[in-house]
Design an enzyme around this catalytic site. Sequence first.
Site, mmCIF file in Angstrom:
data_model
loop_
_atom_site.group_PDB
_atom_site.id
_atom_site.type_symbol
_atom_site.label_atom_id
_atom_site.label_comp_id
_atom_site.label_asym_id
_atom_site.label_seq_id
_atom_site.Cartn_x
_atom_site.Cartn_y
_atom_site.Cartn_z
ATOM 1 N N LYS A 13 4.104 11.012 -24.253
ATOM 2 C CA LYS A 13 2.742 10.490 -24.388
ATOM 3 C C LYS A 13 2.495 9.968 -25.807
ATOM 4 O O LYS A 13 1.973 8.872 -25.977
ATOM 5 C CB LYS A 13 1.742 11.595 -24.027
ATOM 6 N N ARG A 18 1.803 5.131 -29.272
ATOM 7 C CA ARG A 18 2.172 4.468 -30.523
ATOM 8 C C ARG A 18 2.930 3.174 -30.262
ATOM 9 O O ARG A 18 2.742 2.177 -30.959
ATOM 10 C CB ARG A 18 2.992 5.424 -31.397
ATOM 11 N N ASP A 307 0.534 21.616 -28.206
ATOM 12 C CA ASP A 307 0.232 21.326 -26.799
ATOM 13 C C ASP A 307 0.907 22.305 -25.835
ATOM 14 O O ASP A 307 0.650 22.269 -24.632
ATOM 15 C CB ASP A 307 0.662 19.897 -26.453
ATOM 16 N N LYS A 334 -9.743 20.768 -28.214
ATOM 17 C CA LYS A 334 -8.823 19.920 -27.434
ATOM 18 C C LYS A 334 -9.588 19.373 -26.220
ATOM 19 O O LYS A 334 -10.807 19.336 -26.225
ATOM 20 C CB LYS A 334 -7.597 20.734 -27.031
ATOM 21 N N ARG A 338 -9.755 25.113 -25.134
ATOM 22 C CA ARG A 338 -8.533 25.706 -24.580
ATOM 23 C C ARG A 338 -8.372 27.168 -24.956
ATOM 24 O O ARG A 338 -7.870 27.959 -24.166
ATOM 25 C CB ARG A 338 -7.298 24.955 -25.092
HETATM 26 C C1 S3P Z 1 -1.038 13.992 -30.583
HETATM 27 C C2 S3P Z 1 -1.342 14.952 -31.491
HETATM 28 C C3 S3P Z 1 -1.857 16.286 -31.154
HETATM 29 C C4 S3P Z 1 -1.713 16.586 -29.666
HETATM 30 C C5 S3P Z 1 -2.039 15.417 -28.788
HETATM 31 C C6 S3P Z 1 -1.176 14.211 -29.140
HETATM 32 C C7 S3P Z 1 -0.523 12.689 -31.073
HETATM 33 O O1 S3P Z 1 -3.204 16.373 -31.519
HETATM 34 O O2 S3P Z 1 -2.517 17.700 -29.315
HETATM 35 O O3 S3P Z 1 -1.798 15.756 -27.435
HETATM 36 O O4 S3P Z 1 0.073 11.934 -30.291
HETATM 37 O O5 S3P Z 1 -0.690 12.405 -32.267
HETATM 38 P P1 S3P Z 1 -3.586 16.791 -33.026
HETATM 39 O O6 S3P Z 1 -2.768 15.926 -33.881
HETATM 40 O O7 S3P Z 1 -5.035 16.510 -33.212
HETATM 41 O O8 S3P Z 1 -3.271 18.256 -33.119
#
Ligand code: S3P
Length: 421
Positions: A13, A18, A307, A334, A338
Amino acid sequence: MQVGGTIRVPGDKSLSHRALLLAAMAQGTSHIGGILTSLDARSSARVLRQLGVDVSPLTAGRVVKVTGRGRLRRPAESLDCGNSGTTTRLLLGILAAHRFPARLTGDRSLCRRPMRRVTVPLIAMGARITEHGASGTLPLTIRGGALTGLRHEMPVSSAQIKGCLLLAGAVARVPVAVREPHGRSRDHTERLLRAFGFRVEERDGWVELEPTGAFAPFQMQVPGDPSSAAFPVGAAILAEGGSLRITGVCVNPTRVGFLRVLERMGARVRLEELEIRFDEPVANLVVQPASLRATEVSESEIPALIDEIPILAVLATRATGTTVFRGVGELRVKESDRLGLIAANIRALGGRAEALGDDLFVSGTEASPRGRVVTEGDHRLAMAFTVLGTVPGARVTVDDPACAAVSFPGFRELLRKLRQV
Ligand code: S3P
């Protein structure tokens, strides 16, 4: 239950978001294979189309073509980021370097999540931001412009904040340095920006970007998502026999903290056929059932498994002893609260768990989990408790199993498949 066979999980994901956003900044057509086709990835594709980027439909098994023009265009309407915090925060960084106004909104869950952690430093760089909702949340309007460089100590370790600010610096061509307080969050943005010739260095806890690069069209194959793989890994560990192989998973060290914790808990997850693809390590995971013992997870370990706490907490309910997760207050903001919901749902199924301050305590039991799980639409809670429902004698009902599609289309079918072997 017995497990067996070889499976794949959907594309990562974080890398999918990105890849779409960076391809949008290039002039020309990029080709992205293995991309995640879940609701969250579709949110990124949808808002980029509104910003003048051609993005072909996100269809499982098909290469996605993204044609950018080097700059984004002023959108005619509000940008609906759905449930996706990553879309919102990374896009805000890119929009901060564009001179037009754009209004961002999202679903109920997203409109509750804190945005000042990115808007405050973006304003310091020169962006103008108007909040329309409750304080510090979506909807908001950003109008970017000529930005100045930034040196910023982040209030929380977060790849979304770090990625937002690095992208703002890269697109606006100004230097940016950020520091995270506890541990290192996922470093995909840094790796990708380096591939485009940006100088990104880590020094004394700071990540420093020099705007030396340029965006160009690229071809990429997105590896499997370790955060999605964590659910079948968990199911295999809880199984009574067999062995499961998950192929082509991203094993970037900033993502697989959960494997290090599982090893301490007594599980065996072997990495095979390790290779480097587009500067990301990728491997097959081979998992066998195991008896688990409790462990303590320190605050500095959290960013590399942020996560995976729902599935680790679920596994801790089947371990001997009490597992402690230190400094997990971030889980409150989140896709749901959570932290509160993990503890409440474990208790609702007859287990023992408690959130005390920013720490989570989960005790193991041999009793079969029985009861109803409230997810509040949180995909990772739905999947973690569905996995717990596979233990012998379990009777677990998840209120909204379909929300797994936010990150893992076909999750339930896949879980059923690996159990039938
Ligand atoms: C992500 C960063 C995480 C993660 C999210 C995806 C990312 O969040 O929980 O599912 O792709 O940068 P945080 O960076 O806010 O912890």
